[in-house]
Write a protein that holds these residues in place. Structure first.
Motif, short mmCIF file in Angstrom:
data_model
loop_
_atom_site.label_atom_id
_atom_site.label_comp_id
_atom_site.label_asym_id
_atom_site.label_seq_id
_atom_site.Cartn_x
_atom_site.Cartn_y
_atom_site.Cartn_z
N SER A 98 -24.54 -111.83 -0.89
CA SER A 98 -24.59 -113.00 -1.78
C SER A 98 -25.32 -112.70 -3.10
O SER A 98 -25.42 -113.57 -3.96
N ALA A 99 -25.81 -111.48 -3.26
CA ALA A 99 -26.56 -111.12 -4.48
C ALA A 99 -25.64 -111.07 -5.69
O ALA A 99 -24.46 -110.77 -5.59
N ASP A 100 -26.22 -111.35 -6.85
CA ASP A 100 -25.49 -111.25 -8.11
C ASP A 100 -25.33 -109.80 -8.54
O ASP A 100 -24.39 -109.46 -9.26
N LEU A 101 -26.27 -108.96 -8.12
CA LEU A 101 -26.25 -107.55 -8.47
C LEU A 101 -26.84 -106.77 -7.31
O LEU A 101 -27.90 -107.12 -6.80
N VAL A 102 -26.13 -105.73 -6.89
CA VAL A 102 -26.65 -104.83 -5.86
C VAL A 102 -26.91 -103.49 -6.54
O VAL A 102 -26.00 -102.87 -7.10
N LEU A 103 -28.18 -103.10 -6.50
CA LEU A 103 -28.58 -101.83 -7.10
C LEU A 103 -28.59 -100.73 -6.06
O LEU A 103 -28.95 -100.97 -4.90
N ASP A 104 -28.25 -99.54 -6.48
CA ASP A 104 -28.36 -98.36 -5.63
C ASP A 104 -29.82 -97.91 -5.67
O ASP A 104 -30.32 -97.48 -6.72
N GLY A 105 -30.52 -98.05 -4.56
CA GLY A 105 -31.94 -97.72 -4.49
C GLY A 105 -32.26 -96.26 -4.71
O GLY A 105 -33.42 -95.88 -4.77
N MET A 106 -31.23 -95.42 -4.88
CA MET A 106 -31.46 -94.01 -5.16
C MET A 106 -31.37 -93.72 -6.65
O MET A 106 -31.66 -92.60 -7.08
N HIS A 107 -30.96 -94.71 -7.43
CA HIS A 107 -30.89 -94.50 -8.87
C HIS A 107 -32.29 -94.51 -9.48
O HIS A 107 -33.25 -95.00 -8.87
N SER A 108 -32.39 -94.02 -10.68
CA SER A 108 -33.69 -94.00 -11.36
C SER A 108 -34.14 -95.42 -11.67
O SER A 108 -33.33 -96.34 -11.81
N LEU A 109 -35.44 -95.58 -11.80
CA LEU A 109 -36.01 -96.87 -12.17
C LEU A 109 -35.45 -97.33 -13.51
O LEU A 109 -35.14 -98.51 -13.70
N GLU A 110 -35.28 -96.42 -14.44
CA GLU A 110 -34.74 -96.76 -15.77
C GLU A 110 -33.33 -97.34 -15.65
O GLU A 110 -32.99 -98.32 -16.32
N LYS A 111 -32.51 -96.75 -14.79
CA LYS A 111 -31.15 -97.26 -14.59
C LYS A 111 -31.19 -98.64 -13.95
O LYS A 111 -30.44 -99.54 -14.35
N GLU A 112 -32.05 -98.83 -12.98
CA GLU A 112 -32.18 -100.14 -12.34
C GLU A 112 -32.59 -101.20 -13.36
O GLU A 112 -32.01 -102.28 -13.41
N ILE A 113 -33.57 -100.87 -14.19
CA ILE A 113 -34.03 -101.82 -15.21
C ILE A 113 -32.90 -102.15 -16.18
O ILE A 113 -32.69 -103.32 -16.53
N SER A 114 -32.17 -101.17 -16.59
CA SER A 114 -31.04 -101.38 -17.49
C SER A 114 -30.01 -102.34 -16.88
O SER A 114 -29.52 -103.25 -17.55
#
Length: 174
Positions: A151-167
């Motif tokens: 149900s999330a609006d965005l699912v982040l890959d927890g293996m990506h860099s913090l910078e990519k997640e923030i972006s």
């Protein structure tokens, strides 16, 4: 002023706190509320861990969290909420603008948790936790990843860099 509410969800040690801390620096007028500050899952009325998450979520008493949430709601432009249940808790759901789920491989989250929390524990204590993890916690984490993330609006890959997640989060909310 009407506050916007961004919830960051994920399993233990998925990277929620790290992401929220960086977002709070980026959005300096925001306020952070963390589920972990309330011991909600330790309350006597907390649901049994054997219940499927979809049946247990709304049994969690988040009244203390909501009391603090309401104190700042509409007093700050952005509330960053570290909350494992995303949109799925009916008390909080009406306030949420966005849910971001950090989907981190469970082996990585498990290792991060040991590194973070178990520095001063004995090998026997860590092995005991690993046994509990395999028999009780891991099934809950699998359930969380399947149920909350969908149900999330965005699912982040927890293996990506913090910078990519923030972006990615910035693209969502701006």
């Amino acid at each position: 002023m009407k506050s916007k509410v961004l919830v960051i969800s994920g399993v233990t040690a998925s990277g929620k706190t790290t992401l929220i801390n960086q977002l709070s620096k980026l959005y300096s007028s925001s306020k952070v509320i963390s589920f972990d500050d309330y011991d909600i899952d330790q309350l006597p009325n907390a649901p049994e861990l054997t219940l499927p998450l979809k049946d247990a979520i709304n049994q969690y008493d988040i009244s203390e969290l909501m009391r603090d949430f309401r104190k700042i709601y509409n007093n700050v432009p952005l509330i960053l909420l570290d909350f494992p249940f995303g949109y799925c808790h009916k008390v909080l759901k009406p306030y949420i603008n966005w849910v971001v789920y950090i989907k981190t491989p469970l082996d990585v989250a498990f290792a991060r948790q040991i590194i973070r929390d178990d520095q001063n524990k004995t090998a026997a204590e860590i092995i005991a936790w690993a046994k509990i993890y395999l028999s009780k916690a891991r099934p809950l984490y699998v359930d969380n990843q399947e149920y909350i993330a969908k149900s999330a609006d965005l699912v982040l890959d927890g293996m990506h860099s913090l910078e990519k997640e923030i972006s990615e989060v910035k693209q969502l909310i701006e």
